[in-house]
Design an enzyme around this catalytic site. Structure first.
Site, PDB file in Angstrom:
ATOM      1  N   VAL A 184      19.487  -7.418 -22.038  1.00  0.00           N
ATOM      2  CA  VAL A 184      20.874  -7.601 -21.621  1.00  0.00           C
ATOM      3  C   VAL A 184      21.684  -6.353 -21.937  1.00  0.00           C
ATOM      4  O   VAL A 184      22.512  -5.906 -21.139  1.00  0.00           O
ATOM      5  CB  VAL A 184      21.482  -8.857 -22.279  1.00  0.00           C
ATOM      6  CG1 VAL A 184      22.956  -8.985 -21.918  1.00  0.00           C
ATOM      7  CG2 VAL A 184      20.733 -10.111 -21.841  1.00  0.00           C
ATOM      8  N   ASP A 185      21.455  -5.756 -23.091  1.00  0.00           N
ATOM      9  CA  ASP A 185      22.108  -4.488 -23.412  1.00  0.00           C
ATOM     10  C   ASP A 185      21.737  -3.411 -22.400  1.00  0.00           C
ATOM     11  O   ASP A 185      22.592  -2.661 -21.914  1.00  0.00           O
ATOM     12  CB  ASP A 185      21.690  -4.017 -24.803  1.00  0.00           C
ATOM     13  CG  ASP A 185      22.552  -4.589 -25.917  1.00  0.00           C
ATOM     14  OD1 ASP A 185      23.671  -5.055 -25.628  1.00  0.00           O
ATOM     15  OD2 ASP A 185      22.109  -4.574 -27.070  1.00  0.00           O
ATOM     16  N   VAL A 186      20.448  -3.297 -22.091  1.00  0.00           N
ATOM     17  CA  VAL A 186      19.995  -2.254 -21.165  1.00  0.00           C
ATOM     18  C   VAL A 186      20.584  -2.475 -19.775  1.00  0.00           C
ATOM     19  O   VAL A 186      21.113  -1.538 -19.149  1.00  0.00           O
ATOM     20  CB  VAL A 186      18.456  -2.219 -21.112  1.00  0.00           C
ATOM     21  CG1 VAL A 186      17.971  -1.309 -19.983  1.00  0.00           C
ATOM     22  CG2 VAL A 186      17.889  -1.746 -22.448  1.00  0.00           C
TER      23      VAL A 186
END
Length: 418
Positions: A184-186
């Protein structure tokens, strides 16, 4: 950047990076790889949190562990690092001065957290109307959760991703699982970099550009919901929430891993022609003529019967033998590699995915290995001109570019602003 380095697609774009950890730095690394001048602002002495998220740590020239975690190197290539205390009035003034000359600011503080320093969008827009300002938070700038801190693991759970990842309840190892990377961060970093490029184009477009920047509101939860892709579409179409099914694809069959004679092999059969060619190759052409298996929809409906036939056959050959058998028949088939095996794969090596970048920070680390950017542009290629920087490595250099002389920089250091 040396004179021999090709001009990047974003050459001339200045980015002030006030972000840390992963989503924001992933976004700004994308911009840096494309040629933008990204100045990463870090806390004096401490730096980005991920500099300390180890082990594993980088090794020095003698092969000994340093105090710098390898995590940081995943998302900070091609940037310049400066240390500024934004709680210090003179530090705030420096950052406002830099923002006045920047094209882009990226930050991932809590909602409203930068207003007290005069570094929020409204304050910086007043100084620089052309500024594109990207805020990355867990839950966005509004809504009942806006004030909450957000982390990838939390959002993987909340958006439903963990509910479809892992083996089904009742199976060995069943239960919800996070993905092995903070996806999700990426993905948020990727969406953010796309939004920034769109905002820059809107600003500069000769036909309908306004000449002004804008505020971009990126939220991990929004992105987590967006990347559910076909699983979300299936729920919206039926009202039924999908569950966990291990490596089985809910809409394709056979599209999963199987036991081979010496390990595991993956089949990713996406259409009826591939299935027919697989059946012919494995000595069972009759499977493709069976009404239960002739079409993908039928195979999904009769998955259990199909797997009962296929599993014993897949165990009669080794993984390498299956790959060799199917490779020239356009049937997608491959191994399940470890990361070490993946880096040693001939195709990965041929594409130059591992990049060794020299670092001249005087900290005993001569080179840093990074993973190549997958974007291959023929005219304005990605460049690899800076290793992930040491903490504050470029502070003096950047401040000199702002017009500060040696005595002014020394005074800022003495006063604790940098």
């Amino acid at each position: 950047m040396s004179a021999s380095t090709p001009r990047g697609a974003l050459d001339g774009i200045k980015v002030l990076d006030l972000s840390r950890v992963l989503a924001g730095p992933w976004c700004t690394q994308m911009l840096a790889d494309l040629g933008a001048d990204v100045v990463k602002v870090e806390r004096p002495q401490a730096g980005d949190d991920t500099r300390h998220w180890g082990p594993p740590f980088l090794k020095d020239d003698a092969g000994r562990d340093t105090r710098e975690a390898s995590y940081f190197t995943a998302c900070n290539r091609n940037k310049r690092s400066i240390t500024v205390d934004m709680a210090h009035p003179e530090g705030q003034a420096l950052l406002r001065r830099m923002a006045a000359e920047a094209d882009v600011v990226v930050e991932n503080f809590k909602v409203g957290g930068l207003a007290q320093y005069g570094l929020d969008y409204a304050s910086l827009k007043a100084l620089n109307p052309r500024l594109v300002y990207c805020s990355i938070t867990g839950f966005g700038q509004d809504g009942p959760y806006a004030e909450r801190a957000g982390y990838d693991l939390m959002v993987q759970a909340m958006c439903g991703l963990m509910s479809i990842t892992g083996h089904a309840d009742g199976q060995p190892g069943g239960g919800p699982l996070k993905v092995g990377v903070a996806v999700v961060d990426v993905f948020t970093g990727l969406y953010a970099s796309n939004a920034i490029l769109a905002a820059l184009n809107a600003r500069d477009n000769a036909r309908n550009g306004t000449g002004e920047g804008q505020h971009i509101d990126m939220a991990l939860l929004d992105v987590g919901m967006a990347v559910l892709a076909n699983q979300a579409a299936g729920y919206l179409a039926t009202g039924q929430a999908p569950g966990r099914a291990g490596n089985i694809h809910p809409s394709l069959a056979p599209y999963q891993d199987f036991r081979s004679r010496d390990g595991n092999v993956l089949l990713a059969i996406g259409n009826d022609g591939q299935f027919a060619r697989f059946c012919q190759a494995c000595g069972h052409p009759e499977w493709a003529q069976d009404a239960r298996f002739a079409t993908n929809t039928a195979r999904v409906q009769h998955r259990a019967a199909l797997l009962a036939l296929m599993e014993p056959v897949l165990q009669t050959r080794s993984t390498a033998e299956w790959i060799a058998l199917l490779e020239d028949k356009a049937v997608p088939c491959g191994p399940i590699n470890t990361i070490a095996q993946a880096f040693d794969d001939p195709q990965v090596r041929a594409r130059g995915i591992r990049r060794e970048l020299p670092r001249d920070a005087g900290d005993g680390i001569a080179h840093v290995a990074t993973v190549a950017n997958p974007m291959r542009l023929s005219g304005t290629p990605v460049s690899y001109h800076r290793a992930p920087p040491a903490l504050g490595q470029h502070t003096d250099e950047v401040l000199r570019e702002l017009g500060l002389d040696a005595s002014a920089i020394a005074a800022l250091k003495a006063g604790g602003a940098i």
